[in-house]
Scaffold this motif. Sequence first.
Motif, mmCIF file in Angstrom:
data_model
loop_
_atom_site.group_PDB
_atom_site.id
_atom_site.type_symbol
_atom_site.label_atom_id
_atom_site.label_comp_id
_atom_site.label_asym_id
_atom_site.label_seq_id
_atom_site.Cartn_x
_atom_site.Cartn_y
_atom_site.Cartn_z
ATOM 1 N N ILE A 116 34.023 0.322 138.487
ATOM 2 C CA ILE A 116 34.870 1.480 138.209
ATOM 3 C C ILE A 116 34.101 2.745 138.539
ATOM 4 C CG2 ILE A 116 36.184 0.319 136.375
ATOM 5 C CD1 ILE A 116 34.483 1.808 134.349
ATOM 6 N N VAL A 117 34.861 3.829 138.699
ATOM 7 C CA VAL A 117 34.239 5.148 138.864
ATOM 8 C C VAL A 117 34.047 5.718 137.470
ATOM 9 C CG1 VAL A 117 34.469 7.428 139.857
ATOM 10 C CG2 VAL A 117 35.344 5.446 141.108
ATOM 11 N N PHE A 118 32.800 5.841 137.076
ATOM 12 C CA PHE A 118 32.477 6.199 135.697
ATOM 13 C C PHE A 118 31.373 7.250 135.686
ATOM 14 C CE2 PHE A 118 30.265 5.616 131.648
ATOM 15 C CZ PHE A 118 31.326 5.579 130.752
ATOM 16 N N PRO A 119 31.457 8.232 134.791
ATOM 17 C CA PRO A 119 30.380 9.230 134.693
ATOM 18 C C PRO A 119 29.133 8.625 134.044
ATOM 19 C CG PRO A 119 32.013 9.621 132.988
ATOM 20 C CD PRO A 119 32.570 8.512 133.860
ATOM 21 N N LEU A 120 28.305 7.989 134.843
ATOM 22 C CA LEU A 120 27.146 7.261 134.330
ATOM 23 C C LEU A 120 26.192 8.148 133.554
ATOM 24 C CD1 LEU A 120 26.316 5.070 137.474
ATOM 25 C CD2 LEU A 120 27.469 4.339 135.380
ATOM 26 N N GLU A 121 26.182 9.436 133.873
ATOM 27 C CA GLU A 121 25.228 10.330 133.223
ATOM 28 C C GLU A 121 25.470 10.483 131.727
ATOM 29 O OE1 GLU A 121 28.611 12.967 134.699
ATOM 30 O OE2 GLU A 121 27.465 11.229 135.422
ATOM 31 N N ILE A 122 26.632 10.035 131.228
ATOM 32 C CA ILE A 122 26.892 10.174 129.792
ATOM 33 C C ILE A 122 26.320 9.008 128.984
ATOM 34 C CG2 ILE A 122 29.026 11.427 130.311
ATOM 35 C CD1 ILE A 122 30.553 8.979 129.231
ATOM 36 N N LEU A 123 25.910 7.929 129.643
ATOM 37 C CA LEU A 123 25.404 6.775 128.899
ATOM 38 C C LEU A 123 24.176 7.110 128.055
ATOM 39 C CD1 LEU A 123 25.910 3.868 131.479
ATOM 40 C CD2 LEU A 123 27.284 4.418 129.469
ATOM 41 N N PRO A 124 23.194 7.859 128.583
ATOM 42 C CA PRO A 124 22.090 8.268 127.700
ATOM 43 C C PRO A 124 22.553 9.154 126.544
ATOM 44 C CG PRO A 124 21.423 8.459 129.997
ATOM 45 C CD PRO A 124 22.897 8.198 129.997
ATOM 46 N N LEU A 125 23.602 9.955 126.763
ATOM 47 C CA LEU A 125 24.126 10.793 125.688
ATOM 48 C C LEU A 125 24.769 9.940 124.600
ATOM 49 C CD1 LEU A 125 25.755 13.708 127.735
ATOM 50 C CD2 LEU A 125 23.557 13.702 126.553
ATOM 51 N N VAL A 126 25.424 8.858 124.999
ATOM 52 C CA VAL A 126 26.020 7.937 124.026
ATOM 53 C C VAL A 126 24.925 7.277 123.193
ATOM 54 C CG1 VAL A 126 27.332 5.800 123.763
ATOM 55 C CG2 VAL A 126 28.081 7.534 125.415
ATOM 56 N N SER A 127 23.877 6.838 123.873
ATOM 57 C CA SER A 127 22.747 6.230 123.165
ATOM 58 C C SER A 127 22.116 7.221 122.189
ATOM 59 C CB SER A 127 21.698 5.753 124.176
ATOM 60 O OG SER A 127 20.566 5.251 123.535
ATOM 61 N N PHE A 128 21.978 8.469 122.620
ATOM 62 C CA PHE A 128 21.419 9.487 121.733
ATOM 63 C C PHE A 128 22.350 9.756 120.556
ATOM 64 C CE2 PHE A 128 21.185 13.925 120.388
ATOM 65 C CZ PHE A 128 19.868 13.972 119.962
ATOM 66 N N GLY A 129 23.659 9.773 120.810
ATOM 67 C CA GLY A 129 24.618 10.000 119.734
ATOM 68 C C GLY A 129 24.525 8.942 118.651
ATOM 69 N N ALA A 130 24.347 7.671 119.063
ATOM 70 C CA ALA A 130 24.197 6.600 118.081
ATOM 71 C C ALA A 130 22.907 6.768 117.281
ATOM 72 C CB ALA A 130 24.215 5.248 118.788
ATOM 73 N N ALA A 131 21.826 7.128 117.982
ATOM 74 C CA ALA A 131 20.550 7.350 117.292
ATOM 75 C C ALA A 131 20.654 8.543 116.343
ATOM 76 C CB ALA A 131 19.437 7.577 118.314
ATOM 77 N N LEU A 132 21.381 9.580 116.756
ATOM 78 C CA LEU A 132 21.542 10.765 115.913
ATOM 79 C C LEU A 132 22.340 10.439 114.653
ATOM 80 C CD1 LEU A 132 20.982 13.801 115.689
ATOM 81 C CD2 LEU A 132 23.141 14.198 116.891
ATOM 82 N N PHE A 133 23.309 9.553 114.773
ATOM 83 C CA PHE A 133 24.071 9.137 113.589
ATOM 84 C C PHE A 133 23.149 8.516 112.548
ATOM 85 C CE2 PHE A 133 26.015 5.541 111.347
ATOM 86 C CZ PHE A 133 26.999 6.189 110.623
ATOM 87 N N HIS A 134 22.285 7.599 112.989
ATOM 88 C CA HIS A 134 21.372 6.951 112.050
ATOM 89 C C HIS A 134 20.353 7.942 111.502
ATOM 90 C CE1 HIS A 134 22.909 3.382 114.292
ATOM 91 N NE2 HIS A 134 22.901 2.875 113.070
ATOM 92 N N THR A 135 19.974 8.925 112.311
ATOM 93 C CA THR A 135 19.071 9.962 111.829
ATOM 94 C C THR A 135 19.736 10.790 110.731
ATOM 95 O OG1 THR A 135 17.927 10.113 113.960
ATOM 96 C CG2 THR A 135 17.754 12.014 112.498
ATOM 97 N N CYS A 136 21.004 11.121 110.919
ATOM 98 C CA CYS A 136 21.738 11.891 109.910
ATOM 99 C C CYS A 136 21.861 11.116 108.604
ATOM 100 C CB CYS A 136 23.123 12.262 110.434
ATOM 101 S SG CYS A 136 23.113 13.468 111.777
ATOM 102 N N VAL A 137 22.115 9.805 108.717
ATOM 103 C CA VAL A 137 22.195 8.976 107.511
ATOM 104 C C VAL A 137 20.854 8.963 106.785
ATOM 105 C CG1 VAL A 137 22.531 6.635 106.650
ATOM 106 C CG2 VAL A 137 24.051 7.539 108.416
ATOM 107 N N SER A 138 19.772 8.805 107.551
ATOM 108 C CA SER A 138 18.434 8.800 106.949
ATOM 109 C C SER A 138 18.115 10.145 106.305
ATOM 110 C CB SER A 138 17.380 8.462 108.009
ATOM 111 O OG SER A 138 17.562 7.152 108.515
#
Length: 276
Positions: A116-138
């Motif tokens: 598919i044609v996908f904006p690959l550059e957002i994948l690291p942002l998604v990974s960071f968003g998940a890490a940021l969620f756990h950081t906020c919980v901590s």
Amino acid sequence: MNPHEIAPSSPMAMVRSAWRNKTIIRKMTVREVVGRYRGSLFGIAWSFFNPILLLVVYTFIFGVVFKSRWGATQSPDHGEFALIIFSGMIVHGLFAECFNRAPSIILSNPNYVKKIVFPLEILPLVSFGAALFHTCVSCIVLLCAIIMIKGAVPLTALLLPVVLFPLSLFTIGCAWFLAATGVYLRDISQVTSILTTIMMFLCPMFYPITAIPEDYRSLLYLNPLTLIIESTRDVLIWGTLPSFAHLATYFMLSLVVACTGFWWFQKTRKGFADVL
């Protein structure tokens, strides 16, 4: 998106891509966070249980068993040492989770590259968003522990987003660079885990920076985690203002890293499909 176009790699393109794809980033981040706990008995509640259990262990080991002191602190009471350690590990965890996962982000999503044609550059942002969620919980767990142990959270805690923002830019820039490089150089994923472990011990996480001979303290500030860990403790635990001059310098360097990482990702992405 035209897959045959040259991918824009300017700083403005970096910002536009994040803004244009913000809905996709949000939905994929939620999916990743929920997917991590799918099938477990307590589900997403584990994101709260894990930091709570860690904090309890740190409090018992350092506050009860070792009765540890931080630097010249006269009293080891009430597990303050555990709070200091835990705050440092929150910062390290945010960086390490993204840094270690980045080299395999593209490799683990070949369908986004080939089918598919996908904006690959957002994948690291998604990974960071998940890490940021756990950081906020901590951070929520840490703030609750500070209230229980010290009686109140200092007003300077409101500055925590200001402290973490430069590290976030730096982490995302590294993630873009490693995500692209990991496609061509598979061994890099082995190096990142070793590097984050080294960085953990070469920053004042388990010891105050004053424990290092003065001639060598400047070397610790070459570690990108040192300033952020020190500033996090300033605003959350000590109730003092961080060095805004140092944070401003860190922000400028992080901006350069983010722009460079995005530029490298965009320039190398056309070869991803051929390598995969």
